[in-house]
Design an enzyme around this catalytic site. Structure first.
Site, PDB file in Angstrom:
ATOM      1  N   CYS A  18       0.833  -1.224   0.037  1.00  0.00           N
ATOM      2  CA  CYS A  18      -0.022   0.082  -0.008  1.00  0.00           C
ATOM      3  C   CYS A  18       0.958   1.192   0.075  1.00  0.00           C
ATOM      4  O   CYS A  18       2.030   1.230  -0.322  1.00  0.00           O
ATOM      5  CB  CYS A  18      -1.021  -0.017   1.313  1.00  0.00           C
ATOM      6  SG  CYS A  18      -0.280   0.051   2.764  1.00  0.00           S
ATOM      7  N   ARG A  24      -3.357  -0.521   5.489  1.00  0.00           N
ATOM      8  CA  ARG A  24      -4.163  -1.699   4.624  1.00  0.00           C
ATOM      9  C   ARG A  24      -3.255  -2.908   4.405  1.00  0.00           C
ATOM     10  O   ARG A  24      -3.499  -3.994   4.595  1.00  0.00           O
ATOM     11  CB  ARG A  24      -4.381  -0.976   3.354  1.00  0.00           C
ATOM     12  CG  ARG A  24      -5.432  -0.014   3.312  1.00  0.00           C
ATOM     13  CD  ARG A  24      -5.709   0.434   1.957  1.00  0.00           C
ATOM     14  NE  ARG A  24      -4.317   1.608   1.783  1.00  0.00           N
ATOM     15  CZ  ARG A  24      -4.147   2.039   0.622  1.00  0.00           C
ATOM     16  NH1 ARG A  24      -4.967   1.933  -0.438  1.00  0.00           N
ATOM     17  NH2 ARG A  24      -3.228   2.918   0.548  1.00  0.00           N
ATOM     18  N   ASP A 133      -8.143   3.696   0.606  1.00  0.00           N
ATOM     19  CA  ASP A 133      -6.994   4.357   1.744  1.00  0.00           C
ATOM     20  C   ASP A 133      -8.076   4.758   2.872  1.00  0.00           C
ATOM     21  O   ASP A 133      -8.723   5.654   2.878  1.00  0.00           O
ATOM     22  CB  ASP A 133      -6.061   5.440   1.076  1.00  0.00           C
ATOM     23  CG  ASP A 133      -5.102   5.670   2.028  1.00  0.00           C
ATOM     24  OD1 ASP A 133      -5.423   5.314   3.593  1.00  0.00           O
ATOM     25  OD2 ASP A 133      -4.128   6.704   1.947  1.00  0.00           O
TER      26      ASP A 133
HETATM   27  P1  4NP Z   1      -1.804   2.826   4.092  1.00  0.00           P
HETATM   28  O1  4NP Z   1      -2.387   4.155   4.564  1.00  0.00           O
HETATM   29  O2  4NP Z   1      -1.124   3.244   2.665  1.00  0.00           O
HETATM   30  O3  4NP Z   1      -2.959   2.060   3.896  1.00  0.00           O
HETATM   31  O4  4NP Z   1      -0.907   2.419   5.175  1.00  0.00           O
HETATM   32  C1  4NP Z   1      -1.606   5.350   4.669  1.00  0.00           C
HETATM   33  C2  4NP Z   1      -0.989   5.644   5.519  1.00  0.00           C
HETATM   34  C3  4NP Z   1      -0.350   6.919   5.638  1.00  0.00           C
HETATM   35  C4  4NP Z   1      -0.540   7.819   4.799  1.00  0.00           C
HETATM   36  C5  4NP Z   1      -1.253   7.587   3.852  1.00  0.00           C
HETATM   37  C6  4NP Z   1      -1.981   6.405   3.611  1.00  0.00           C
HETATM   38  N1  4NP Z   1       0.195   9.014   4.937  1.00  0.00           N
HETATM   39  O5  4NP Z   1      -0.071  10.232   4.116  1.00  0.00           O
HETATM   40  O6  4NP Z   1       0.913   9.285   5.808  1.00  0.00           O
END
Ligand code: 4NP
Length: 165
Positions: A18, A24, A133
């Site tokens: 991800c 995720r 997300d």
């Molecule tokens: P992930 O979610 O890709 O599912 O781990 C996110 C975690 C952090 C961020 C964006 C999406 N961020 O912008 O810091």
């Protein structure tokens, strides 16, 4: 299709991907790992997860993902976020992208098209939907993510198992 030269003897290396590797893909890793254990095929695979971004390297899972895992009998306490880059992409037989942006980023890093699966590709024919997300959203988003992962986990494992033979 045989994915690796020695795919009948060594575990297939599967990386869930991800953006941040805190919401995720860590949840995907433990959901699919548990499904593999329940099917008695866990030893066929080596599962990890990673993000395409570097912001959270070394940090634990987002508390909302960790709580969601716990609620469903899974454990993310040991998670430490890592990043997938051009330099380590060839360590993996299969990359399972959570969304279309992750897939594009992986291709830009040099991943081969046939190396990439989409996490939601098993729900219906045609283009796979994204695992959205949940980072900036409400708590419900994490339950939705969990349900999407659970819904696809068994079919993903069948696909991975087929690809080894
Ligand atoms: P992930 O979610 O890709 O599912 O781990 C996110 C975690 C952090 C961020 C964006 C999406 N961020 O912008 O810091």
């Amino acid at each position: 299709m045989s994915l690796t030269a020695d795919s009948n003897t060594s575990p297939l290396r599967v990386l869930f991907v991800c953006l941040g590797n805190i919401c995720r893909s860590p949840l995907a890793e433990v959901v699919v790992k548990e499904a593999a254990q329940q099917r008695g095929i866990a030893e066929l695979f080596h599962f990890e997860s990673a993000g395409t971004g570097s912001w959270h390297i070394g940090l634990g899972a987002d508390q909302r993902s960790a709580a969601k895992a716990l609620q469903h009998g899974l454990n993310l306490n040991q998670h430490a976020a890592q990043q997938i880059t051009h330099d380590n992409i060839s360590d993996w037989d299969i990359l399972v992208a959570m969304d279309a942006d992750n897939r594009q980023n992986l291709l830009a890093m040099g991943a081969k098209d046939e190396q990439i699966l989409m996490m939601r590709m098993f729900e219906q024919q045609g283009a796979a939907a994204d695992v959205p997300d949940p980072y900036y959203g409400a708590h419900d988003g994490f339950e939705d993510v969990y349900q999407m992962l659970r819904l696809n986990a068994d079919a993903l494992l069948v696909h991975l198992q087929d690809s080894r033979s």
